[in-house]
Write an enzyme that holds these catalytic residues in place. Structure first.
Site, PDB file in Angstrom:
ATOM      1  N   LYS A   1      -8.248  -1.992   6.049  1.00 33.16           N
ATOM      2  CA  LYS A   1      -8.515  -2.508   4.699  1.00 33.16           C
ATOM      3  C   LYS A   1      -7.526  -3.608   4.321  1.00 33.16           C
ATOM      4  CE  LYS A   1      -8.681   1.818   3.335  1.00 33.16           C
ATOM      5  NZ  LYS A   1      -8.835   3.097   2.627  1.00 33.16           N
TER       6      LYS A   1
ATOM      7  N   ARG B   1     -14.840  12.082   8.631  1.00 34.43           N
ATOM      8  CA  ARG B   1     -13.575  12.781   8.893  1.00 34.43           C
ATOM      9  C   ARG B   1     -13.322  13.852   7.835  1.00 34.43           C
ATOM     10  NH1 ARG B   1      -9.639   8.157   8.436  1.00 34.43           N
ATOM     11  NH2 ARG B   1      -8.066   9.785   8.615  1.00 34.43           N
TER      12      ARG B   1
ATOM     13  N   SER C   1      -7.410   3.398   9.292  1.00 32.57           N
ATOM     14  CA  SER C   1      -8.096   3.361   8.007  1.00 32.57           C
ATOM     15  C   SER C   1      -7.344   2.474   7.019  1.00 32.57           C
ATOM     16  CB  SER C   1      -8.233   4.788   7.451  1.00 32.57           C
ATOM     17  OG  SER C   1      -8.784   4.775   6.152  1.00 32.57           O
TER      18      SER C   1
ATOM     19  N   HIS D   1       0.845  -1.197   0.000  1.00 32.14           N
ATOM     20  CA  HIS D   1       0.000   0.000   0.000  1.00 32.14           C
ATOM     21  C   HIS D   1       0.876   1.240   0.000  1.00 32.14           C
ATOM     22  CE1 HIS D   1      -3.376   2.670   0.899  1.00 32.14           C
ATOM     23  NE2 HIS D   1      -2.566   3.267   1.763  1.00 32.14           N
TER      24      HIS D   1
ATOM     25  N   ASP E   1     -14.911   1.963   7.691  1.00 30.55           N
ATOM     26  CA  ASP E   1     -13.958   2.937   7.157  1.00 30.55           C
ATOM     27  C   ASP E   1     -14.636   3.889   6.181  1.00 30.55           C
ATOM     28  OD1 ASP E   1     -11.206   3.968   6.743  1.00 30.55           O
ATOM     29  OD2 ASP E   1     -11.546   3.238   4.710  1.00 30.55           O
TER      30      ASP E   1
END
Length: 441
Positions: free
Chosen positions: A187, A168, A183, A82, A161
């Protein structure tokens, strides 16, 4: 349990229990806690912070708030990667097939982009016929058969999320390290990978503007990974200028393919190989990162990485011929040269401004509903430190419409600073965070 008591406890600096965090996430997803109370808790967290244990508990509660992926039918240790996002950041398209070519399954779920260019899914959709929206059953099957799949995140995955991030975004609580970490990691955990490598960006084109903030975020995410039993490494890399030379969806796919074909040796390749080496390392495929680097370099040089990309594209319905012939990708109608306005050295390239210029051309979105033009974008011809002469080409703009062209040009020119002296060198990678600690380079 009362939501008001939880808000007051955190507002006053208290540490929430696992049960209180589970209650909040479960009841908010079910619609039994109103947005105004959830907003109050987020703001209390923003100012009072969370411990590593609270952050990990929030991550797990979010990860299991919906459907999860069981990758156990795929043999071996599955690895995911990621990036916290940047400009010209196309590493997934390079590193995923390279790592798979080395024998480690890569199972990645990605999203669409909101900002300067599309996300990984948008980029892959510029390949004719490519279908990123596979069922979980087909996702697992492709990973098992091919060794790699990159698919869109399902709506049922981590609903907490989606709800919390939207809240947010409108309450000024996005930029909190614990909330960002939970967050991202929720995932990754829900998607089923055993090992995770993170690329945490620092600079003008990144979420974290300072290197110190990037290291702190990296540490938060590694802590969460360790707490939940995953092997995690986080590289902190520079995003003060675009990573690749291409900014725009099909243009970035073309550049990634050129790297895999051994035709480019720039920053994008260097960071991709390093990420690949760490992916092999956390998956236990090699004993050292140096061995991992040798393995991905061999997969690149032999062409096995490019072949693996072909196999993934074909398995997901796309035209694998693009790997040999990038002219099959969408391309804009017009190419406009942007030239230097004076002699000197490129002393700075503001990644954010350059990304916004690409968005103005149609490469990105203002809202989630906006359509992306896959063929447009920017191809850079210079990087920070390069010497330029007045009139020399700085970049090419790939254009399909001219309504915002001048604004895009002005935005780009503001982001490219030409000085009289060469700038001070900035490292491409600042260091790495693992369960063993922080190593600064």
């Amino acid at each position: 349990m009362r939501m008001l008591d939880i808000i007051l406890k955190k507002r006053n600096g208290g540490e929430l229990t696992s049960d209180e965090i589970d209650f909040f996430v479960r009841e908010y997803v079910a619609g039994r806690i109103p947005d105004y109370q959830a907003s109050a808790l987020l703001m209390a967290i923003y100012f009072q912070g969370m411990t590593s244990r609270e952050t990990a508990d929030l991550t797990l509660a979010m990860a299991y708030s919906g459907e999860t992926v069981d990758l156990s039918p795929v043999p071996g240790i599955k690895v995911d990667k990621h990036s916290t996002g940047g400009v010209g950041d196309t590493t997934t398209l390079i590193v995923a097939p390279l790592v798979a070519a080395c024998g480690v399954p890569v199972a990645k779920m990605s999203g669409r982009g909101l900002g300067h260019t599309g996300g990984t899914i948008d980029k892959l959709e510029s390949i004719p016929g490519f279908n990123p929206f596979q069922s979980i059953r087909d996702f697992i099957r492709i990973v098992k058969e091919v060794g790699v799949a990159v698919v869109g995140q399902t709506e049922s995955l981590v609903p907490a999320d989606k709800k919390l991030y939207a809240l947010r975004d409108v309450t000024g609580t996005v930029e909190h390290k614990s909330l960002i970490a939970s967050s991202v990691m929720s995932k990754k955990i829900a998607a089923g990978a055993d090992a995770i490598v993170l690329d945490v960006k620092a600079g003008s084109g990144a979420f974290m503007r300072s290197v110190e903030d990037a290291f702190e975020l990296a540490q938060e995410m590694v802590n969460v990974g360790v707490y939940v039993g995953r092997r995690v490494a986080a590289i902190v890399s520079d995003m003060s200028q675009p990573l690749g030379m291409a900014i725009g969806n099909a243009l970035e796919v073309r550049e990634a393919i050129e790297v895999l074909r051994g035709e480019r040796s720039e920053a994008l390749k260097e960071v991709s190989l390093l990420l690949g080496a760490y992916m092999l390392y956390v998956a236990g495929r090699c004993q050292t990162v140096e061995q991992g680097l040798e393995m991905v370099e061999e997969a690149l040089a032999s062409g096995r990485g490019a072949q693996k990309l072909k196999e993934m594209i074909s398995a997901q319905g796309g035209d694998e011929r693009v790997v040999d012939d990038t002219s099959l990708l969408p391309v804009a109608d017009e190419v406009i040269s942007i030239r230097a306005q004076r002699d000197g050295y490129i002393s700075g390239m503001d990644a954010y401004s350059i990304g916004q210029a690409a968005r103005l051309l149609g490469a990105g979105r203002n809202t989630k509903e906006d359509a992306i033009d896959h063929g447009v974008g920017i191809v850079l011809h210079k990087r920070v430190g390069d010497k330029v002469e007045k009139g020399e080409m700085l970049a090419e703009f790939y254009v399909n419409r001219e309504d915002a062209l001048q604004e895009a040009i002005d935005t780009f020119n503001k982001g490219v600073i030409i000085g009289e002296q060469p700038p001070q060198h900035k490292p491409l990678v600042y260091g790495v965070v693992t369960h063993e600690g922080i190593e600064r380079w």
